[in-house]
Design a protein around this motif. Structure first.
Motif, PDB file in Angstrom:
ATOM      1  N   THR A  10       0.831  -1.195   0.000  1.00 12.85           N
ATOM      2  CA  THR A  10       0.000   0.000   0.000  1.00 12.85           C
ATOM      3  C   THR A  10       0.869   1.249   0.000  1.00 12.85           C
ATOM      4  O   THR A  10       2.047   1.212   0.353  1.00 12.85           O
ATOM      5  CB  THR A  10      -0.936   0.051   1.230  1.00 12.85           C
ATOM      6  N   TRP A  12      -5.450   8.847   2.708  1.00 14.03           N
ATOM      7  CA  TRP A  12      -5.754   7.870   1.668  1.00 14.03           C
ATOM      8  C   TRP A  12      -4.814   6.680   1.856  1.00 14.03           C
ATOM      9  O   TRP A  12      -3.609   6.853   2.078  1.00 14.03           O
ATOM     10  CB  TRP A  12      -5.534   8.430   0.270  1.00 14.03           C
ATOM     11  N   ASP A  68      -4.267   0.718  -2.202  1.00 12.38           N
ATOM     12  CA  ASP A  68      -3.929  -0.703  -2.263  1.00 12.38           C
ATOM     13  C   ASP A  68      -3.442  -1.037  -3.666  1.00 12.38           C
ATOM     14  O   ASP A  68      -4.206  -0.952  -4.632  1.00 12.38           O
ATOM     15  CB  ASP A  68      -5.147  -1.552  -1.896  1.00 12.38           C
ATOM     16  N   ARG A 102      -7.702  -0.245  -5.216  1.00  7.68           N
ATOM     17  CA  ARG A 102      -8.680   0.583  -4.519  1.00  7.68           C
ATOM     18  C   ARG A 102      -8.003   1.583  -3.589  1.00  7.68           C
ATOM     19  O   ARG A 102      -6.891   1.366  -3.125  1.00  7.68           O
ATOM     20  CB  ARG A 102      -9.645  -0.297  -3.716  1.00  7.68           C
ATOM     21  N   ARG A 146      -8.784   3.676  -0.055  1.00  6.25           N
ATOM     22  CA  ARG A 146      -9.627   3.855   1.121  1.00  6.25           C
ATOM     23  C   ARG A 146      -9.352   5.216   1.732  1.00  6.25           C
ATOM     24  O   ARG A 146      -8.197   5.592   1.948  1.00  6.25           O
ATOM     25  CB  ARG A 146      -9.362   2.747   2.154  1.00  6.25           C
ATOM     26  N   SER A 147     -10.419   5.944   2.043  1.00  2.00           N
ATOM     27  CA  SER A 147     -10.307   7.272   2.650  1.00  2.00           C
ATOM     28  C   SER A 147     -10.708   7.190   4.120  1.00  2.00           C
ATOM     29  O   SER A 147     -11.653   6.465   4.473  1.00  2.00           O
ATOM     30  CB  SER A 147     -11.221   8.266   1.936  1.00  2.00           C
ATOM     31  N   SER A 148     -10.004   7.923   4.958  1.00  2.24           N
ATOM     32  CA  SER A 148     -10.346   7.949   6.386  1.00  2.24           C
ATOM     33  C   SER A 148     -10.066   9.334   6.948  1.00  2.24           C
ATOM     34  O   SER A 148      -9.197  10.058   6.452  1.00  2.24           O
ATOM     35  CB  SER A 148      -9.572   6.885   7.163  1.00  2.24           C
TER      36      SER A 148
END
Length: 367
Positions: free
Chosen positions: A255, A288, A291, A296, A298-300
Motif C-alpha cells: 500500500t 488515503w 492498495d 482501490r 480507502r479514505s479515512s
C-alpha cells in the motif's frame, strides 16, 4: 519594517537557532480591500531570527519582481523572466539559498539572509518553464522534487533536482483540462500526483477573471503513482475533494499511504467570502490508503477539527513518521468564511495540534 532586538516574554530555548520565515500575499498599492483576492497580492516574506536564546530581529520584505520594483519606484536589475511575479505562496531553504515560490508559471525568487531579493532562480540555468509552490525534499537522497502545471500545457511535469542543485530529470505526465495541482506527495518509491477537478477556464481568462480556475464536475478526480525510477503512471479514481496540503506519504507493504489536509467538494478557488473556498466546509486532516493489489483507495478521517498547513520533521519526508503538526488560525477562517458566515465558537480560534500517529492521539495548544 525591521525591528531589533525584540522583547521576549518568557524564555526562548537556546537550541532554537536560525530564521523562522513565512511568505504571503501583501497587495502593494491596493486601496480597496474588497478588490483583493486571497490568492493574489505581491509576495512579502516575514522573518524572525533567533540565536542564543534571543530574538535578534524581525523584518519583512516584498519580493522584488519587476512589477513590485516599478510600484516602489525602483529599477529592476536586468531583464525580467517570463511570467514574472512576486512569488507569494511559500518560502523554503535550499542548499544555502532562500527561495520564494509560486505555482503556475513564475520562477522562484532567491532571497539573501536579510530577506532582500537577489534574483530569479532557475537552478543553475536548468529549469525550463513553470515551477511549483510546494516542493518535497528527500533528505536521504538529497533530491528536491516538484510537480509543475501551466494553463496551456496538455500535461504536468515532474521535476527532479539532484544533489548538485540542477534539474536532471523532467517527466511529462499527460492530463486533460489543465488542472490546478497545488501540492503533491512523495514516497521512497513513488511520486504521488493528485489530479483535482479544478481546471483552467479559458473563457474566464479572456474575460479578465483574476483567478480563471473553476470546479469542473466533468473532470474525474484521480491519484497517480509515478515510479521514481521510471516513466509510467498508474491512476486510481477517487471521490472528489480538494487536496490542499501534504502532511506526508510513505510506502507500507503493498500500500501507499498519503496524509493531507483537504476541503470538501466542491472547492471554489475563484470565490470570495461565503462563496469562496470554505463554502462547503473547513479543511480537515485525512488519509488515503492506496492498495496496489486490488487498485482501490480507502479514505479515512484523522481529525475533524478545522486545520491546515500540516508539517512533520522534514528529515522524514517520504518515510513513515510518528508526530505531525497542524494549525488553525481564526484570522484565516475570517478570510475564507464558512457555510453560514458564523463559525462555531469552540472551533473558531487559534490553536496548534500535535498528532501522535502511533497512538492516534493529539494535544492542543491554544494561543
Amino acid at each position: 519594517m525591521p525591528a531589533s532586538p525584540l522583547k521576549v516574554t518568557g524564555r526562548i530555548p537556546r537550541d532554537l537557532d536560525g530564521r523562522y520565515l513565512r511568505n504571503g500575499p501583501n497587495a502593494l498599492g491596493l486601496e480597496d480591500v474588497r478588490a483583493h483576492h486571497w490568492m493574489l497580492g505581491d509576495g512579502m516574506v516575514h522573518g524572525v531570527r533567533l540565536s542564543g536564546g534571543r530574538a535578534e530581529w524581525y523584518r519583512n520584505r516584498w519580493v522584488r519582481s519587476s512589477q513590485v520594483t516599478a510600484k516602489l519606484g525602483e529599477t529592476y536589475p536586468g531583464q525580467a523572466p517570463p511570467d514574472d511575479f512576486a512569488c507569494n505562496t511559500h518560502v523554503i531553504p535550499y542548499k544555502g539559498r532562500i527561495l520564494a515560490m509560486q505555482e503556475g508559471g513564475p520562477l522562484p525568487y532567491e532571497l539573501d539572509g536579510e530577506l532582500n531579493t537577489v534574483r530569479p532562480y532557475d537552478f543553475r540555468s536548468t529549469l525550463n518553464g513553470a515551477f511549483t509552490a510546494h516542493t518535497e525534499y528527500d533528505a536521504a537522497a538529497d533530491e528536491l522534487h516538484a510537480i509543475a502545471y501551466y494553463p496551456t500545457w496538455d500535461h504536468v511535469r515532474h521535476i527532479m533536482i539532484d544533489r548538485t542543485g540542477r534539474v536532471v530529470r523532467t517527466t511529462r505526465i499527460p492530463v486533460a483540462d489543465a488542472p490546478m495541482m497545488h501540492d503533491f506527495a512523495l514516497t521512497e518509491e513513488y511520486v504521488v500526483i493528485v489530479d483535482v477537478p479544478i481546471t483552467f477556464d479559458s473563457a474566464a481568462a479572456e474575460a479578465g477573471a483574476l483567478v480563471p480556475y473553476v470546479w469542473n464536475d466533468r473532470h474525474p478526480m484521480r491519484i497517480g503513482l509515478l515510479s521514481r525510477t521510471g516513466r509510467t503512471t498508474r491512476w486510481f479514481e477517487i471521490d472528489p475533494v480538494y487536496y490542499s496540503h501534504t502532511l506526508n506519504a510513505y510506502d507500507r507493504g503493498d500500500t501507499v499511504v498519503v496524509e493531507y489536509t483537504g476541503f470538501p467538494a466542491p472547492f471554489y478557488a475563484a470565490g470570495r467570502g461565503m462563496g469562496g473556498p470554505s463554502a462547503t466546509g473547513a479543511p480537515t486532516l485525512d488519509r488515503w490508503t492506496i492498495d496496489l493489489r486490488d487498485g482501490r483507495v480507502r479514505s479515512s478521517r484523522l481529525d475533524d477539527r478545522p486545520q491546515e498547513f500540516p508539517r512533520i520533521n522534514e528529515s522524514l519526508v517520504s518515510r513513515r513518521h510518528r508526530y505531525a503538526y497542524t494549525a488553525s488560525a481564526a484570522e484565516m477562517w475570517r478570510a475564507y468564511e464558512t457555510v453560514d458566515g458564523v463559525p462555531p465558537d469552540e472551533k473558531f480560534t487559534n490553536y496548534l495540534v500535535k498528532h501522535d500517529m502511533l497512538r492516534s492521539s493529539r494535544q492542543l495548544h491554544r494561543g
